[in-house]
Design an enzyme around this catalytic site. Sequence first.
Site, PDB file in Angstrom:
ATOM      1  N   THR A  32       0.817  -1.214   0.000  1.00  0.00           N
ATOM      2  CA  THR A  32       0.000   0.000   0.000  1.00  0.00           C
ATOM      3  C   THR A  32       0.843   1.252   0.000  1.00  0.00           C
ATOM      4  O   THR A  32       0.476   2.266  -0.591  1.00  0.00           O
ATOM      5  CB  THR A  32      -0.930  -0.004   1.235  1.00  0.00           C
ATOM      6  OG1 THR A  32      -1.867  -1.055   1.071  1.00  0.00           O
ATOM      7  CG2 THR A  32      -1.659   1.308   1.409  1.00  0.00           C
ATOM      8  N   TYR A  46      -8.167   0.434  -3.197  1.00  0.00           N
ATOM      9  CA  TYR A  46      -7.121   1.023  -4.054  1.00  0.00           C
ATOM     10  C   TYR A  46      -6.303  -0.124  -4.642  1.00  0.00           C
ATOM     11  O   TYR A  46      -6.530  -1.295  -4.341  1.00  0.00           O
ATOM     12  CB  TYR A  46      -6.208   1.943  -3.235  1.00  0.00           C
ATOM     13  CG  TYR A  46      -5.676   1.257  -2.011  1.00  0.00           C
ATOM     14  CD1 TYR A  46      -6.323   1.380  -0.774  1.00  0.00           C
ATOM     15  CD2 TYR A  46      -4.569   0.407  -2.082  1.00  0.00           C
ATOM     16  CE1 TYR A  46      -5.867   0.707   0.338  1.00  0.00           C
ATOM     17  CE2 TYR A  46      -4.114  -0.274  -0.966  1.00  0.00           C
ATOM     18  CZ  TYR A  46      -4.770  -0.108   0.244  1.00  0.00           C
ATOM     19  OH  TYR A  46      -4.320  -0.799   1.355  1.00  0.00           O
ATOM     20  N   THR A 112       1.494  -4.341   4.166  1.00  0.00           N
ATOM     21  CA  THR A 112       1.341  -4.617   5.605  1.00  0.00           C
ATOM     22  C   THR A 112       0.739  -5.988   5.880  1.00  0.00           C
ATOM     23  O   THR A 112       0.839  -6.487   6.989  1.00  0.00           O
ATOM     24  CB  THR A 112       0.423  -3.554   6.250  1.00  0.00           C
ATOM     25  OG1 THR A 112      -0.853  -3.599   5.594  1.00  0.00           O
ATOM     26  CG2 THR A 112       1.036  -2.174   6.137  1.00  0.00           C
ATOM     27  N   ASP A 113       0.141  -6.617   4.875  1.00  0.00           N
ATOM     28  CA  ASP A 113      -0.538  -7.892   5.142  1.00  0.00           C
ATOM     29  C   ASP A 113       0.422  -8.972   5.636  1.00  0.00           C
ATOM     30  O   ASP A 113       0.041  -9.797   6.463  1.00  0.00           O
ATOM     31  CB  ASP A 113      -1.262  -8.404   3.887  1.00  0.00           C
ATOM     32  CG  ASP A 113      -2.507  -7.590   3.598  1.00  0.00           C
ATOM     33  OD1 ASP A 113      -3.161  -7.852   2.570  1.00  0.00           O
ATOM     34  OD2 ASP A 113      -2.810  -6.669   4.379  1.00  0.00           O
ATOM     35  N   LYS A 185      -0.187  -7.757  12.983  1.00  0.00           N
ATOM     36  CA  LYS A 185      -1.204  -6.810  12.507  1.00  0.00           C
ATOM     37  C   LYS A 185      -2.469  -7.055  13.313  1.00  0.00           C
ATOM     38  O   LYS A 185      -2.994  -8.146  13.354  1.00  0.00           O
ATOM     39  CB  LYS A 185      -1.438  -7.012  11.008  1.00  0.00           C
ATOM     40  CG  LYS A 185      -2.253  -5.905  10.328  1.00  0.00           C
ATOM     41  CD  LYS A 185      -2.278  -6.063   8.819  1.00  0.00           C
ATOM     42  CE  LYS A 185      -2.942  -4.867   8.142  1.00  0.00           C
ATOM     43  NZ  LYS A 185      -2.984  -4.999   6.659  1.00  0.00           N
ATOM     44  N   GLU A 307      -1.510 -29.298  27.078  1.00  0.00           N
ATOM     45  CA  GLU A 307      -2.774 -29.814  26.525  1.00  0.00           C
ATOM     46  C   GLU A 307      -2.589 -31.075  25.703  1.00  0.00           C
ATOM     47  O   GLU A 307      -3.525 -31.621  25.156  1.00  0.00           O
ATOM     48  CB  GLU A 307      -3.418 -28.719  25.654  1.00  0.00           C
ATOM     49  CG  GLU A 307      -4.090 -27.624  26.452  1.00  0.00           C
ATOM     50  CD  GLU A 307      -5.306 -28.117  27.238  1.00  0.00           C
ATOM     51  OE1 GLU A 307      -5.651 -27.490  28.242  1.00  0.00           O
ATOM     52  OE2 GLU A 307      -5.873 -29.174  26.839  1.00  0.00           O
TER      53      GLU A 307
HETATM   54  N1  DGL Z   1      -2.538  -5.715  -0.445  1.00  0.00           N
HETATM   55  C1  DGL Z   1      -2.067  -5.381   0.893  1.00  0.00           C
HETATM   56  C2  DGL Z   1      -0.556  -5.617   0.974  1.00  0.00           C
HETATM   57  O1  DGL Z   1       0.150  -5.380  -0.011  1.00  0.00           O
HETATM   58  C3  DGL Z   1      -2.352  -3.968   1.231  1.00  0.00           C
HETATM   59  C4  DGL Z   1      -2.086  -3.689   2.658  1.00  0.00           C
HETATM   60  C5  DGL Z   1      -0.985  -2.694   2.878  1.00  0.00           C
HETATM   61  O2  DGL Z   1       0.110  -2.761   2.277  1.00  0.00           O
HETATM   62  O3  DGL Z   1      -1.228  -1.846   3.753  1.00  0.00           O
HETATM   63  O4  DGL Z   1      -0.089  -6.043   2.041  1.00  0.00           O
END
Ligand code: DGL
Length: 350
Positions: A32, A46, A112-113, A185, A307
């Site tokens: 992003t 986006y 961020t993913d 995250k 467990e």
């Molecule tokens: N498609 C997600 C990624 O590239 C968008 C999330 C982001 O980068 O904030 O991880």
Amino acid sequence: MSVLFALLISFDVANARGPGLPNVMVLATGGTIAGSGASSTTVVGYTAATVGIETLLNAVPELKTVANVKGEQVFQIASENMNNDYWLKLAKRVNTLLAQDDVDGIVITHGTDTIEETSYFLDLVVKSKKPVVVVGAMRPSTAISADGPINLFNAVILAGSDEAVGKGVLVALNDQINAARDVTKNNTSTADTFRTPELGFLGYMQGNKPYFYRQSTRRHTADSEFDVSSLDVLPQVDIVYGYANMNRVAIDAFVAAGAKGIVHAGVGDGSLARPAVEPALDEARKKGVVIVRSSRVGNGIVARNGEAKDDEHDFVVSDTLNPQKARILLMLALTKTTDTKEIQRMFFTY
Ligand code: DGL
């Protein structure tokens, strides 16, 4: 490694830096932070990974006041598409650059993913104490109050700082500094999404300066035993997610597909559903698949022989690593050994 020796290395790296501004390489991978939307109010829906590294750097001219910055586009993807090939390419490039005297630190711009996975992978395979800072954004570069530029500015300062030397791979967004091992995250879309639940941030960026208040107690980077320099593939390790009424289908499918390791994201303290799941994992283990018990809960220690009778089953426990990070450590462990006692040591070490 002795504390004195570690301090000498840190001192050595920090002082190897020449006079003037630090030399920081920015390696772009997409996400992003490099995304663009239809309008300035587009903050979801986006397109990620559309803006190149030179545009990213030119959008923050202030970078020149804090470091000598060079950019390189290693690849350009939305990070949900990250894979082992990209990881190996990135890790080898990072290690090559960090071995150069004219590189003081590295920033990696990333979606961020899967930032938490890439940063932990690098935390285990980077062979230097020089700073490596992974940064992203939650709003595309075209949005009102895009967070990418300030995150990138702070990441470059952090990567060029003496304070970040020897701290392991860092994830820095939203003025907060997290350790790669523990960051995750926490929100699908807010700017403050990256947290280290319970164990907390390492520190903050404030007034263009890093402030650290703690550091990881686990081995990482230059102290790591893992080396991917001669590897072109990584062992297949998969994750099965635990839930009420779970069956054994996914476990059997992963074994049939040739998985060398399976991480079980159990309910609670890594509990195994009986009579479906425990026998399936037992059979997988008997076929040579290494089994790691993790938990879907997200915090806390998965206790060995808690467990499940791990000694009896010859299972490994993930300690506090969440399933997606346990998968990374198991994958790297399997590049060195299939001995479950050795692998368990690794999970109590990294
Ligand atoms: N498609 C997600 C990624 O590239 C968008 C999330 C982001 O980068 O904030 O991880």
